[in-house]
Design a protein around this motif. Structure first.
Motif, short mmCIF file in Angstrom:
data_model
loop_
_atom_site.label_atom_id
_atom_site.label_comp_id
_atom_site.label_asym_id
_atom_site.label_seq_id
_atom_site.Cartn_x
_atom_site.Cartn_y
_atom_site.Cartn_z
N ALA A 66 0.83 -1.21 0.00
CA ALA A 66 0.00 0.00 0.00
C ALA A 66 0.86 1.26 0.00
CB ALA A 66 -0.93 -0.01 1.21
N ARG A 67 1.90 1.26 0.82
CA ARG A 67 2.78 2.44 0.87
C ARG A 67 3.50 2.65 -0.46
NH1 ARG A 67 3.58 0.15 6.01
NH2 ARG A 67 5.55 -0.83 5.39
N SER A 68 3.87 1.58 -1.10
CA SER A 68 4.53 1.68 -2.40
C SER A 68 3.60 2.32 -3.43
CB SER A 68 4.97 0.29 -2.88
OG SER A 68 5.57 0.36 -4.15
N VAL A 69 2.33 1.92 -3.43
CA VAL A 69 1.36 2.51 -4.34
C VAL A 69 1.20 4.00 -4.06
CG1 VAL A 69 -1.10 2.56 -4.97
CG2 VAL A 69 0.11 0.37 -4.79
N VAL A 70 1.10 4.35 -2.78
CA VAL A 70 0.94 5.76 -2.40
C VAL A 70 2.11 6.60 -2.93
CG1 VAL A 70 0.90 7.38 -0.46
CG2 VAL A 70 -0.46 5.29 -0.37
N ILE A 71 3.32 6.14 -2.67
CA ILE A 71 4.50 6.91 -3.07
C ILE A 71 4.59 7.01 -4.59
CG2 ILE A 71 7.03 6.91 -3.07
CD1 ILE A 71 6.79 5.73 -0.18
N ASN A 72 4.29 5.91 -5.29
CA ASN A 72 4.30 5.96 -6.76
C ASN A 72 3.25 6.91 -7.30
OD1 ASN A 72 6.41 4.13 -6.97
ND2 ASN A 72 5.08 2.35 -7.16
N ARG A 73 2.08 6.92 -6.68
CA ARG A 73 1.01 7.84 -7.11
C ARG A 73 1.42 9.28 -6.87
NH1 ARG A 73 -4.48 5.94 -6.45
NH2 ARG A 73 -5.00 8.15 -6.68
N ILE A 74 2.02 9.55 -5.72
CA ILE A 74 2.45 10.92 -5.42
C ILE A 74 3.52 11.36 -6.42
CG2 ILE A 74 3.68 12.36 -3.75
CD1 ILE A 74 2.29 10.78 -1.53
#
Length: 409
Positions: A66-74
């Protein structure tokens, strides 16, 4: 043609009015996917909708994923409105890169410097600004036990120290039960180690090893004793443990097949979802002994930087929903944690939560959970060493030396 244009204009106006009537739309990324966790996040979503907003739920199984998705989205320019992180250094890099909106106005209004424990403030307050809103305090290393299993094994009282814990595990094994319900994943082994460091090592050693990274303490006989206690626990898990999810381990307690689980208070969410009652069907120990350390971690929401007026409205509304005391109680009744503020009335919460709230009023019993004191690299190295020691043939001397090297500044 003119009538068509008028009709289209009216249709667009109606669509715009409908969108406005819906209120601020918030996409929230989180990793709350188990039964108890899902019930908890639904309470938050319901409160956001009741406040006039539109909740868009993006649940991703597994914190790291989940954190990886967040950072990639940002980084890709399509950030969510808000995202869950743990109360740790997990979001420090995106703070340093200027990719989060601060929540200073909320912190001032809610008087966080007075109301939140220092262990939380030290994480969310960075260079005088606040970058995350806590929704809970969770203690990752509770000791949960099945009352039915203890009765079957003729265990009359809760263990008060490490020796009594091992004696209870021996009785559970003799009664034909799985003594320690455990999921063989590195983060779960990390939790078990932290409980042993706090209980077998004590307060001073805990801080010297993790906060101070004192090489003499890490090389000491006392720390060797902690490592041996940690490794000894591995002998009480069942052969199906490797790779097991934490909630499947909790299910062994629920079914009465296992006696004890060392796990965060989110396990209580699963026990509660199974209609078991704290104090009646299961017991909860925040540690071994009346002065056991309460290891503080939690969940926070961060708000990716944006100048979009609608996104800012959604962030502001969501912030107001999160900090509301009644909403924090409702959320944590399902999730298993306790509200982030120590001054919230917890009388409607279960006995385990009330015990946690009482401890949080005693600063002498509070300590940050391990990763609060470590860099991501140090924490990752510690994970690797502990899981190799737990699962393999690494001897205690080698484990002790490896930890000393990993935590050397």
């Amino acid at each position: 043609m003119q009538k068509t244009k008028i009709w289209l204009a009216a249709l667009l106006a109606m669509a715009g009015a409908a969108a406005q009537a819906q209120g601020p739309k918030a996409e929230v990324i989180h990793w709350w996917t188990s039964g108890g966790e899902s019930a908890a996040v639904r309470t938050l979503a319901d409160r956001y909708r009741a406040s006039g907003g539109v909740w868009v739920d993006t649940a991703i199984a597994g914190g790291e994923q989940a954190r990886s998705v967040v950072i990639n989205r940002i980084m890709g320019g399509t950030p969510p409105t808000a995202a869950q992180f743990n109360t740790s250094s997990q979001f420090r890099d995106i703070v340093d890169q200027g990719l989060l909106n601060n929540v200073d106005a909320v912190a001032r209004r809610e008087q966080w410097d007075r109301a939140l424990p220092e262990a939380l403030l030290n994480v969310i307050r960075i260079q005088g600004h606040y970058y995350a809103i806590p929704i809970d305090i969770h203690m990752p290393a509770w000791i949960w036990y099945s009352k039915a299993a203890f009765k079957k094994a003729d265990i009359a009282q809760e263990p008060r120290n490490v020796d009594e814990l091992f004696a209870a595990l021996d009785k559970l094994k003799a009664a034909g039960l799985i003594p320690l319900a455990h999921g063989g994943q590195s983060w779960q082994e990390h939790i078990v180690f932290m409980r042993m460091l706090a209980d077998a090592g004590g307060r001073d050693l805990y801080f010297k090893v993790l906060r101070d990274r004192d090489q003499r303490a890490i090389a000491s006989p006392q720390f060797r004793k902690v490592l041996l206690a940690f490794k000894r626990l591995q002998g009480y898990v069942d052969s199906a443990s490797p790779g097991r999810n934490w909630n499947d381990a909790t299910a062994l307690l629920i079914s009465g097949k296992a006696g004890v689980q060392i796990m965060g208070d989110w396990a209580k969410g699963e026990l509660t979802a199974a209609h078991l009652k704290a104090g009646k069907d299961f017991g909860c120990l925040p540690g071994l002994g009346p002065q056991a350390l309460y290891l503080v971690q939690g969940d926070v929401f961060v708000f990716p930087r944006t100048s979009n007026p609608e996104a800012l409205k959604a962030q502001q509304l969501l912030a107001n929903v999160i900090v509301n005391p009644a909403n924090q109680v409702a959320f944590n009744n399902q999730k298993g944690g306790i509200p982030a503020r120590a001054d919230i009335d917890a009388r409607s919460m279960d006995p385990c939560a009330q015990a946690g709230m009482a401890i949080m009023r005693d600063k002498s019993r509070q300590a940050g959970f391990g990763e609060v004191y470590l860099t991501p690299d140090q924490n990752g190295a510690l994970f690797d060493i502990l899981t190799a020691f737990w699962n393999g043939t690494m001897n205690v001397d080698k484990a002790q030396q490896a930890i000393a090297a990993a935590l050397r500044d």
